[in-house]
Write a protein that holds these residues in place. Structure first.
Motif, PDB file in Angstrom:
ATOM      1  N   THR A  10      42.481  46.849  20.033  1.00 40.31           N
ATOM      2  CA  THR A  10      43.458  47.787  19.516  1.00 40.31           C
ATOM      3  C   THR A  10      43.631  47.579  18.021  1.00 40.31           C
ATOM      4  O   THR A  10      43.538  46.449  17.532  1.00 40.31           O
ATOM      5  CB  THR A  10      44.811  47.587  20.230  1.00 40.31           C
ATOM      6  OG1 THR A  10      45.826  48.334  19.557  1.00 40.31           O
ATOM      7  CG2 THR A  10      45.216  46.126  20.243  1.00 40.31           C
TER       8      THR A  10
ATOM      9  N   THR B 195      48.772  52.138  12.906  1.00 43.94           N
ATOM     10  CA  THR B 195      48.204  53.487  12.915  1.00 43.94           C
ATOM     11  C   THR B 195      47.835  53.979  11.513  1.00 43.94           C
ATOM     12  O   THR B 195      47.357  55.098  11.365  1.00 43.94           O
ATOM     13  CB  THR B 195      49.197  54.483  13.544  1.00 43.94           C
ATOM     14  OG1 THR B 195      50.410  54.491  12.767  1.00 43.94           O
ATOM     15  CG2 THR B 195      49.513  54.088  14.981  1.00 43.94           C
TER      16      THR B 195
ATOM     17  N   MET C 109      43.300  51.320  10.956  1.00 43.35           N
ATOM     18  CA  MET C 109      42.353  52.049  11.785  1.00 43.35           C
ATOM     19  C   MET C 109      40.923  51.841  11.300  1.00 43.35           C
ATOM     20  O   MET C 109      40.001  51.688  12.104  1.00 43.35           O
ATOM     21  CB  MET C 109      42.686  53.550  11.772  1.00 43.35           C
ATOM     22  CG  MET C 109      43.982  53.926  12.476  1.00 43.35           C
ATOM     23  SD  MET C 109      44.086  53.413  14.214  1.00 43.35           S
ATOM     24  CE  MET C 109      42.513  53.942  14.850  1.00 43.35           C
TER      25      MET C 109
ATOM     26  N   TRP D 204      51.941  55.416  20.509  1.00 44.01           N
ATOM     27  CA  TRP D 204      52.279  54.085  20.001  1.00 44.01           C
ATOM     28  C   TRP D 204      53.584  53.569  20.600  1.00 44.01           C
ATOM     29  O   TRP D 204      54.553  54.323  20.761  1.00 44.01           O
ATOM     30  CB  TRP D 204      52.399  54.139  18.480  1.00 44.01           C
ATOM     31  CG  TRP D 204      52.250  52.820  17.782  1.00 44.01           C
ATOM     32  CD1 TRP D 204      53.215  52.103  17.147  1.00 44.01           C
ATOM     33  CD2 TRP D 204      51.039  52.056  17.614  1.00 44.01           C
ATOM     34  NE1 TRP D 204      52.704  50.948  16.601  1.00 44.01           N
ATOM     35  CE2 TRP D 204      51.365  50.893  16.879  1.00 44.01           C
ATOM     36  CE3 TRP D 204      49.721  52.243  18.013  1.00 44.01           C
ATOM     37  CZ2 TRP D 204      50.416  49.928  16.531  1.00 44.01           C
ATOM     38  CZ3 TRP D 204      48.776  51.276  17.676  1.00 44.01           C
ATOM     39  CH2 TRP D 204      49.129  50.148  16.946  1.00 44.01           C
TER      40      TRP D 204
ATOM     41  N   CYS E 265      45.393  53.349  27.874  1.00 43.49           N
ATOM     42  CA  CYS E 265      45.020  53.172  26.476  1.00 43.49           C
ATOM     43  C   CYS E 265      44.830  54.548  25.845  1.00 43.49           C
ATOM     44  O   CYS E 265      45.181  55.567  26.433  1.00 43.49           O
ATOM     45  CB  CYS E 265      43.734  52.349  26.385  1.00 43.49           C
ATOM     46  SG  CYS E 265      42.381  53.042  27.375  1.00 43.49           S
ATOM     47  N   ILE E 266      44.252  54.581  24.653  1.00 39.79           N
ATOM     48  CA  ILE E 266      44.081  55.839  23.932  1.00 39.79           C
ATOM     49  C   ILE E 266      43.237  56.826  24.732  1.00 39.79           C
ATOM     50  O   ILE E 266      43.487  58.033  24.735  1.00 39.79           O
ATOM     51  CB  ILE E 266      43.463  55.585  22.529  1.00 39.79           C
ATOM     52  CG1 ILE E 266      43.511  56.844  21.661  1.00 39.79           C
ATOM     53  CG2 ILE E 266      42.052  55.047  22.637  1.00 39.79           C
ATOM     54  CD1 ILE E 266      44.863  57.190  21.147  1.00 39.79           C
TER      55      ILE E 266
ATOM     56  N   TYR F  70      46.705  57.809  17.858  1.00 39.19           N
ATOM     57  CA  TYR F  70      47.439  56.606  18.264  1.00 39.19           C
ATOM     58  C   TYR F  70      48.944  56.782  18.071  1.00 39.19           C
ATOM     59  O   TYR F  70      49.750  56.262  18.862  1.00 39.19           O
ATOM     60  CB  TYR F  70      46.943  55.385  17.484  1.00 39.19           C
ATOM     61  CG  TYR F  70      45.853  54.614  18.185  1.00 39.19           C
ATOM     62  CD1 TYR F  70      46.155  53.680  19.169  1.00 39.19           C
ATOM     63  CD2 TYR F  70      44.511  54.802  17.859  1.00 39.19           C
ATOM     64  CE1 TYR F  70      45.162  52.959  19.810  1.00 39.19           C
ATOM     65  CE2 TYR F  70      43.503  54.093  18.501  1.00 39.19           C
ATOM     66  CZ  TYR F  70      43.838  53.172  19.478  1.00 39.19           C
ATOM     67  OH  TYR F  70      42.842  52.461  20.120  1.00 39.19           O
ATOM     68  N   LYS F  71      49.345  57.500  17.039  1.00 42.32           N
ATOM     69  CA  LYS F  71      50.775  57.700  16.794  1.00 42.32           C
ATOM     70  C   LYS F  71      51.462  58.393  17.952  1.00 42.32           C
ATOM     71  O   LYS F  71      52.645  58.155  18.219  1.00 42.32           O
ATOM     72  CB  LYS F  71      50.975  58.503  15.506  1.00 42.32           C
ATOM     73  CG  LYS F  71      50.776  57.700  14.231  1.00 42.32           C
ATOM     74  CD  LYS F  71      50.986  58.571  12.993  1.00 42.32           C
ATOM     75  CE  LYS F  71      50.727  57.769  11.726  1.00 42.32           C
ATOM     76  NZ  LYS F  71      50.865  58.606  10.502  1.00 42.32           N
TER      77      LYS F  71
ATOM     78  N   SER G  35      50.060  49.048  20.259  1.00 38.90           N
ATOM     79  CA  SER G  35      49.493  50.058  21.148  1.00 38.90           C
ATOM     80  C   SER G  35      49.862  49.750  22.594  1.00 38.90           C
ATOM     81  O   SER G  35      50.118  48.587  22.948  1.00 38.90           O
ATOM     82  CB  SER G  35      47.971  50.093  21.008  1.00 38.90           C
ATOM     83  OG  SER G  35      47.402  48.976  21.666  1.00 38.90           O
TER      84      SER G  35
ATOM     85  N   GLU H 234      46.009  59.594  25.668  1.00 43.63           N
ATOM     86  CA  GLU H 234      45.837  60.688  24.713  1.00 43.63           C
ATOM     87  C   GLU H 234      44.692  61.610  25.117  1.00 43.63           C
ATOM     88  O   GLU H 234      44.877  62.819  25.253  1.00 43.63           O
ATOM     89  CB  GLU H 234      45.594  60.131  23.305  1.00 43.63           C
ATOM     90  CG  GLU H 234      45.772  61.152  22.184  1.00 43.63           C
ATOM     91  CD  GLU H 234      44.528  61.997  21.937  1.00 43.63           C
ATOM     92  OE1 GLU H 234      44.668  63.124  21.423  1.00 43.63           O
ATOM     93  OE2 GLU H 234      43.420  61.517  22.267  1.00 43.63           O
TER      94      GLU H 234
ATOM     95  N   SER I 193      42.010  59.291  14.251  1.00 42.96           N
ATOM     96  CA  SER I 193      42.336  58.290  15.266  1.00 42.96           C
ATOM     97  C   SER I 193      43.757  57.775  15.083  1.00 42.96           C
ATOM     98  O   SER I 193      44.476  57.552  16.065  1.00 42.96           O
ATOM     99  CB  SER I 193      41.344  57.122  15.196  1.00 42.96           C
ATOM    100  OG  SER I 193      40.041  57.549  15.538  1.00 42.96           O
TER     101      SER I 193
END
Length: 347
Positions: free
Chosen positions: A30, A34, A39, A84, A296-297, A80-81, A91, A301, A76
């Motif tokens: 991770t 962000t 990143m 988050w 996770c992302i 992530y935001k 994360s 997301e 990215s």
């Protein structure tokens, strides 16, 4: 004089700790934040891994450094935001992996007392694998069981995590004895935990979905042709889950997500398949991600936002994401069983 199991030591001898066994669980990793530079550091480490992208460095690095890492950290970071953990400023993968580790530590302490030390690391980012190997050794661990939290084996996940672990061992004057945990995609207790999560989710719905989509992280199709067993293990996980649930073949399907770059990857692609399902009249679907041990992302997301949007844009009416097993009790029990079996002869 210090008394140890190797006999009396001179007064000026470095301290010798009581021998312990370390259990080090590992996940992907991770970014630390962000922002652009956090990143960029994370993506640079991840996308420079030859296990992940195996193009020659002379071809790939100019593209990565000059194009990808100029733009992708912004996109990215924005993704992530949206997921988050603001309270802990980390994360969800970090939060969940810590919760899993705490639960595993409690289970193993109840069984073995203080003989076993349990911690976690990340392949990319922090806490790094070398730092945690050093910490376990400093606590007296002369044996370490390394456990990448990937049910299905892939060179781009399990193997690269093991590589990082072995790299850490290279730096030590006194290496601990070590073992790595094999994939656990076909274990009955893991399949049971998956099935229970599906049964709970379906039981809470007013209408049963038309189909369950098992979405696995993709890899280039070339990796399969070169001998990587990941595709076959994903297919078997879906089949075993179907059999455990007692379902017909057309109630469940396997897809692959997160395609990156110009190559053909394992198909069908989740983002395209959910749209096709909607167009074919499957208006109510559920999606589960059996290759991920923690949300996770790619799940929170990509599945719950991008893939959901593709389904709804194609006419889908009801989209349900079934969370990863995370620190669910049945999952922790399955992981504990894996660890105990792989500690055989050590405890």
């Amino acid at each position: 004089m210090h008394q140890t199991d190797i006999g009396p030591l001179p007064a000026d001898h470095p301290p010798v700790r009581k021998p312990k066994i370390g259990v080090l669980v590992a996940n992907l990793g991770t970014p630390d934040g962000t922002d652009y530079w956090s990143m960029r550091r994370y993506l640079n480490e991840f996308l420079s891994d030859k296990r992940v992208i195996d193009y020659p460095a002379w071809k790939w690095q100019p593209i990565l450094q000059g194009i990808v890492l100029t733009k992708r950290p912004f996109a990215s970071g924005a993704a992530y935001k949206t997921i988050w953990n603001e309270e802990l400023d980390e994360s969800p993968l970090m939060t969940i992996t810590r919760q899993q580790t705490d639960a595993l530590r409690a289970a193993l302490t109840a069984r073995f007392g203080d003989r076993v030390e349990v911690d976690f690391c990340m392949r990319y980012g922090n806490p790094s694998t070398p730092s945690k190997v050093a910490e376990l050794q400093a606590k007296g661990c002369d044996r370490i069981l390394f456990f990448p939290l990937y049910p299905q084996y892939a060179g781009a996940t399990t193997a690269t995590a093991n590589d990082k672990f072995f790299d850490a061992l290279k730096t030590l004057k006194w290496q601990p004895a070590s073992r790595t945990v094999p994939p656990y995609f076909d274990r009955t207790d893991y399949i049971d935990a998956l099935a229970q999560s599906v049964e709970r989710a379906y039981g809470a719905m007013e209408q049963t979905p038309d189909i369950l989509v098992c979405s696995y992280h993709g890899v280039p199709k070339r990796y399969l042709l070169e001998g990587d067993p990941y595709h076959c293990q994903c297919q078997k996980t879906t089949r075993l889950l179907k059999e455990r649930l007692g379902w017909a073949d057309d109630w469940i399907t396997t897809t692959f997500q997160s395609k990156f770059g110009p190559e053909e990857w394992l198909q069908p692609y989740t983002v395209e398949e959910v749209a096709r399902l909607a167009e074919r009249g499957k208006k109510r679907i559920a999606v589960i991600a059996p290759a991920f041990s923690a949300d996770c992302i790619e799940t929170l997301e990509e599945i719950n936002e991008e893939i959901r949007e593709s389904f709804e844009h194609a006419g889908g009416e009801s989209f349900t994401y079934i969370p990863c097993l995370n620190d669910d009790a049945a999952h922790i029990e399955a992981l504990t069983n894996v660890i105990v079996e792989n500690l055989g002869g050590w405890v």
